[in-house]
Design a protein around this motif. Structure first.
Motif, mmCIF file in Angstrom:
data_model
loop_
_atom_site.group_PDB
_atom_site.id
_atom_site.type_symbol
_atom_site.label_atom_id
_atom_site.label_comp_id
_atom_site.label_asym_id
_atom_site.label_seq_id
_atom_site.Cartn_x
_atom_site.Cartn_y
_atom_site.Cartn_z
ATOM 1 N N LEU A 181 4.162 -1.638 15.792
ATOM 2 C CA LEU A 181 5.407 -2.323 15.415
ATOM 3 C C LEU A 181 6.275 -1.418 14.551
ATOM 4 C CD1 LEU A 181 6.868 -5.198 15.497
ATOM 5 C CD2 LEU A 181 6.017 -5.421 13.165
ATOM 6 N N ILE A 182 5.661 -0.726 13.611
ATOM 7 C CA ILE A 182 6.416 0.169 12.735
ATOM 8 C C ILE A 182 6.971 1.342 13.526
ATOM 9 C CG2 ILE A 182 6.256 1.697 10.732
ATOM 10 C CD1 ILE A 182 6.244 -1.305 10.086
ATOM 11 N N TYR A 229 11.008 8.807 16.025
ATOM 12 C CA TYR A 229 10.118 7.920 15.290
ATOM 13 C C TYR A 229 10.276 8.188 13.807
ATOM 14 C CZ TYR A 229 7.745 6.677 19.594
ATOM 15 O OH TYR A 229 7.446 6.193 20.838
ATOM 16 N N GLN A 230 10.664 7.181 13.086
ATOM 17 C CA GLN A 230 10.819 7.315 11.637
ATOM 18 C C GLN A 230 9.484 7.050 10.974
ATOM 19 O OE1 GLN A 230 13.494 4.547 9.930
ATOM 20 N NE2 GLN A 230 13.684 5.658 8.006
ATOM 21 N N LEU A 231 9.159 7.869 9.992
ATOM 22 C CA LEU A 231 7.914 7.661 9.276
ATOM 23 C C LEU A 231 8.016 6.400 8.443
ATOM 24 C CD1 LEU A 231 7.144 11.254 8.032
ATOM 25 C CD2 LEU A 231 6.632 10.185 10.217
ATOM 26 N N LEU A 232 6.894 5.706 8.307
ATOM 27 C CA LEU A 232 6.859 4.550 7.409
ATOM 28 C C LEU A 232 7.153 5.042 6.002
ATOM 29 C CD1 LEU A 232 6.047 1.472 7.298
ATOM 30 C CD2 LEU A 232 3.839 2.288 6.476
ATOM 31 N N PRO A 233 8.111 4.448 5.297
ATOM 32 C CA PRO A 233 8.463 4.937 3.969
ATOM 33 C C PRO A 233 7.307 4.868 2.988
ATOM 34 C CG PRO A 233 9.685 2.938 4.561
ATOM 35 C CD PRO A 233 8.842 3.306 5.722
ATOM 36 N N MET A 234 7.226 5.890 2.161
ATOM 37 C CA MET A 234 6.192 5.882 1.135
ATOM 38 C C MET A 234 6.529 4.825 0.106
ATOM 39 S SD MET A 234 3.968 8.096 1.985
ATOM 40 C CE MET A 234 3.056 8.429 0.514
ATOM 41 N N ALA A 235 5.510 4.391 -0.618
ATOM 42 C CA ALA A 235 5.720 3.329 -1.597
ATOM 43 C C ALA A 235 6.680 3.786 -2.668
ATOM 44 C CB ALA A 235 4.391 2.952 -2.237
ATOM 45 N N ASP A 244 7.846 1.334 16.681
ATOM 46 C CA ASP A 244 8.903 0.867 17.580
ATOM 47 C C ASP A 244 10.154 0.396 16.852
ATOM 48 O OD1 ASP A 244 7.232 1.422 19.675
ATOM 49 O OD2 ASP A 244 6.586 -0.651 19.990
ATOM 50 N N TYR A 245 9.973 -0.202 15.664
ATOM 51 C CA TYR A 245 11.107 -0.859 15.019
ATOM 52 C C TYR A 245 11.358 -0.418 13.574
ATOM 53 C CZ TYR A 245 10.615 -4.030 18.994
ATOM 54 O OH TYR A 245 10.529 -4.550 20.251
ATOM 55 N N GLY A 246 10.467 0.389 13.000
ATOM 56 C CA GLY A 246 10.615 0.747 11.594
ATOM 57 C C GLY A 246 11.921 1.433 11.269
ATOM 58 N N ASP A 247 12.430 2.267 12.198
ATOM 59 C CA ASP A 247 13.654 3.001 11.927
ATOM 60 C C ASP A 247 14.908 2.187 12.230
ATOM 61 O OD1 ASP A 247 13.118 2.960 14.615
ATOM 62 O OD2 ASP A 247 13.889 4.982 15.010
ATOM 63 N N LYS A 248 14.737 0.990 12.769
ATOM 64 C CA LYS A 248 15.887 0.157 13.127
ATOM 65 C C LYS A 248 16.184 -0.917 12.085
ATOM 66 C CE LYS A 248 14.825 0.687 18.044
ATOM 67 N NZ LYS A 248 14.453 -0.011 19.297
ATOM 68 N N VAL A 249 15.331 -1.020 11.093
ATOM 69 C CA VAL A 249 15.445 -2.092 10.111
ATOM 70 C C VAL A 249 16.100 -1.563 8.841
ATOM 71 C CG1 VAL A 249 14.135 -3.673 8.653
ATOM 72 C CG2 VAL A 249 13.469 -3.345 11.041
ATOM 73 N N GLU A 277 11.885 -9.237 9.920
ATOM 74 C CA GLU A 277 11.091 -9.821 8.834
ATOM 75 C C GLU A 277 9.653 -9.323 8.888
ATOM 76 O OE1 GLU A 277 13.321 -14.134 8.151
ATOM 77 O OE2 GLU A 277 11.845 -13.913 9.749
ATOM 78 N N ARG A 278 9.119 -9.155 10.076
ATOM 79 C CA ARG A 278 7.741 -8.654 10.200
ATOM 80 C C ARG A 278 7.625 -7.234 9.654
ATOM 81 N NH1 ARG A 278 6.564 -10.224 16.515
ATOM 82 N NH2 ARG A 278 7.847 -12.105 16.513
ATOM 83 N N VAL A 279 8.603 -6.403 9.987
ATOM 84 C CA VAL A 279 8.591 -5.032 9.470
ATOM 85 C C VAL A 279 8.666 -5.036 7.943
ATOM 86 C CG1 VAL A 279 9.893 -2.868 9.374
ATOM 87 C CG2 VAL A 279 9.559 -4.025 11.565
ATOM 88 N N HIS A 280 9.528 -5.878 7.401
ATOM 89 C CA HIS A 280 9.656 -5.948 5.943
ATOM 90 C C HIS A 280 8.357 -6.426 5.293
ATOM 91 C CE1 HIS A 280 13.738 -4.746 5.740
ATOM 92 N NE2 HIS A 280 14.271 -5.850 6.253
ATOM 93 N N ILE A 281 7.701 -7.417 5.886
ATOM 94 C CA ILE A 281 6.437 -7.914 5.342
ATOM 95 C C ILE A 281 5.403 -6.796 5.299
ATOM 96 C CG2 ILE A 281 4.468 -9.430 5.787
ATOM 97 C CD1 ILE A 281 6.506 -11.456 6.939
ATOM 98 N N ILE A 282 5.294 -6.075 6.406
ATOM 99 C CA ILE A 282 4.308 -4.990 6.486
ATOM 100 C C ILE A 282 4.622 -3.902 5.459
ATOM 101 C CG2 ILE A 282 3.455 -3.117 7.952
ATOM 102 C CD1 ILE A 282 3.950 -5.082 10.344
ATOM 103 N N ASN A 283 5.879 -3.490 5.390
ATOM 104 C CA ASN A 283 6.244 -2.406 4.475
ATOM 105 C C ASN A 283 6.031 -2.770 3.014
ATOM 106 O OD1 ASN A 283 6.906 -0.558 6.445
ATOM 107 N ND2 ASN A 283 9.097 -0.998 6.407
ATOM 108 N N ARG A 284 6.385 -4.008 2.632
ATOM 109 C CA ARG A 284 6.251 -4.374 1.216
ATOM 110 C C ARG A 284 4.778 -4.521 0.826
ATOM 111 N NH1 ARG A 284 6.080 -9.795 -0.291
ATOM 112 N NH2 ARG A 284 7.415 -9.418 -2.085
#
Length: 563
Positions: free
Chosen positions: A71-72, A9-15, A74-79, A290-297
């Motif tokens: 979602l992050i 599981y990849q951590l959600l990147p910090m801002a 499951d897919y955050g590290d694949k994007v 695209e959903r992952v990118h929307i959430i992260n940004r």
């Protein structure tokens, strides 16, 4: 990294910005405990709040974390990272999906609201035997329903899917619009207007929260001005329809008008059922990537949660204790002294000597001018980021000029008086800028909704009162009404905006000092965790981005207030 089922599981990147990080004053660790096992002790949100400054580890149930977390995970590290060109295309796609459907819903809402403004032009006054006073009472009754329904509406759209809430409401509008065709007196109209206000109460807030899920705060502020054209310019198609139906023979023009509105609203309810989004994690118009990118940004810009379906009592309490919430409520209360101009302007045009047809055309021109002001407001906010208070104040000054001209020009100067009314339309730009700012300057989903409730309760109360300022005995100049608009809406309300800005600038300075101390290693940063029970019953702890914990802005020191 933590592994579960052989999956990393990849951590959600910090801002990427230098100004994000979170925590209460003394906390060094914050846990969101995903409990799926009865053997794990559970803590309430209130207990969690009480312990946040005593050095203890926080633990909250799974249902209290951000809904986008899975979602992050499951897919955050694949994007792959988002390129500037991809980001530009993604934002455009948001505009033509999320913003567009929100635009249409808000447009329909105000198409109905503005319809009452044409009552005197389309024969409803005569057919329902209305007077100036009874017409004002209809506006008041609308906001009685609007006021009563504020809290239930906000709870409902937090509890259920947003798409279902908007679908139910738009279908209800269409039904009530068509039922209005049978009304023939004040009593029938009063019931319908009350129910319309009751059903409509949470819609603007729901759309604003939807936009905030998909857009960064500075984008949201700009887009809101363009989105608000759906309100300000609803008078353009509405006026054209009102103009056209006056040529219909054999049927009362107002009945044709409401039949068109009812049919359009029913079609919209079907569109909302299929296309209105619930949140970025589930909106199938976008790909998983695209959903992952929307959430992260969005999270990189806000450092806060996107959506949470559990009502958290401690966040309600914090919202009630935060003076900024009440200052925003005071601002909109004062500003909305001018809101009834939307409904009274057609009557004033007739007092100025315009015929029904000419008054309709003047209403269309006024709506066009409002749209121009909205575009100007969005343009200023694009070039001057984090200046919502100043832009709002500027447009209040434009409206103030109109108010001064309205009470000082002689009655014979018809064109000058007409120009004064047009200038007063600047109020809407300030309203939109402040509404978006009030929502964006709070974190914690329940706190955001609580602040929005305070805003719309204040909005409802003043709109209950405001119609009564327009008394027939004050015709044709309505000096008391203009005086209250000048003093309340265009002088006092921008002063409140500047006070809010002063408070938030002060808070930001304190947070920047704290962030610098963290960067220099003088104090420890806050760490967020999620605890999960795997299929073997083992507790697995995983570090996550702090924004996944749905903390409030006062808890989260990495939250930097938009200005």
């Amino acid at each position: 990294m933590f592994k579960k089922k052989n999956k990393a599981y990849q951590l959600l990147p910090m801002a990427p910005t230098p100004t994000p990080s979170v925590s209460s004053s003394n906390d060094n660790q914050v846990l969101a405990n995903y409990k799926t096992n009865e053997n794990i002790e559970q803590h309430s949100v209130e207990e969690d709040l009480e312990s946040r400054n005593d050095g203890k580890i926080k633990e909250v149930d799974e249902k209290y974390a951000d809904l986008t977390l899975k979602l992050i995970q499951d897919y955050g590290d694949k994007v792959q990272p988002l390129t500037p060109e991809q980001e530009k295309k993604l934002v455009h796609k948001i505009y033509f999906s999320v913003v567009l459907i929100g635009f249409l819903v808000n447009f329909t809402l105000f198409l109905d609201k503005n319809a009452m403004g044409y009552a005197t032009l389309l024969g409803l006054f005569q057919d329902a035997h209305l007077t100036q006073e009874s017409f004002n009472n209809l506006q008041t009754l609308f906001y009685v329903g609007y006021l009563i329904s504020q809290v239930p509406s906000h709870i409902l759209f937090q509890k259920i899917r947003l798409s279902r809430y908007i679908t139910i409401v738009t279908f209800t509008w269409s039904f009530l619009s068509l039922i209005q065709l049978t009304a023939h007196n004040f009593s029938g109209l009063a019931i319908i207007r009350f129910l319309l206000g009751f059903s409509e109460a949470g819609v603007t807030a729901a759309i604003q929260h939807t936009l905030a899920m998909f857009l960064k705060p500075d984008e949201h502020q700009i887009v809101s001005q363009i989105w608000w054209i759906s309100c300000l310019a609803a008078g353009i198609p509405g006026g054209l329809i009102a103009y056209a139906v006056q040529f219909v023979v054999g049927v009362a023009p107002w009945k044709v008008y409401w039949a068109i509105i009812g049919a359009f609203t029913f079609a919209l309810s079907l569109a909302c059922f299929f296309f209105y989004p619930d949140n970025p994690a589930t909106y199938k118009v976008f790909t998983i990537e695209e959903r992952v990118h929307i959430i992260n940004r969005v999270k990189a810009a806000t450092r806060s949660s996107i959506e949470q379906k559990t009502v958290k009592k401690y966040q309600i309490k914090e919202s009630l204790r935060d003076p900024v919430s009440w200052l925003f409520g005071l601002h909109v209360f004062l500003l909305m002294f001018a809101n009834n101009m939307t409904f009274q302007s057609a009557i004033i045009y007739k007092d100025l000597g315009f015929s029904n047809l000419s008054s309709t055309l003047v209403s269309i021109a006024s709506a066009c001018w409002s749209a121009v002001l909205a575009i100007a407001g969005g343009t200023l906010l694009f070039f001057f980021r984090n200046q919502a208070a100043h832009v709002g104040t500027l447009f209040c000054m434009v409206a103030l000029l109109g108010g001064i001209l309205a009470i000082s020009l002689p009655w014979e100067r018809k064109i000058g008086l007409l120009a004064a009314i047009f200038l007063s339309n600047g109020t809407g730009i300030c309203y939109t800028a402040a509404l978006t700012w009030s929502q964006g300057s709070a974190a914690g989903y329940t706190k955001k909704l609580s602040r929005t409730i305070i805003w719309f309760l204040a909005y409802s109360v003043i709109n209950l009162i405001a119609p009564q300022f327009w008394r027939s005995k004050d015709k044709p100049r309505y000096y008391p009404a203009w005086g209250l608009m000048i003093a309340g809406a265009w002088v006092s309300s921008p002063i409140v905006l500047q006070i809010i800005r002063y408070i938030l600038v002060k808070r930001n300075k304190e947070r920047l000092i704290w962030l610098k101390q963290v960067e220099d290693g003088l104090i420890e940063d806050t760490i967020g965790y999620v605890d999960e029970v795997d299929e073997n019953g083992n507790l697995v702890r995983r570090e996550v981005d702090i924004s996944m914990l749905d903390l409030t802005d006062l808890e989260n020191k990495r939250f930097i207030y938009p200005l």
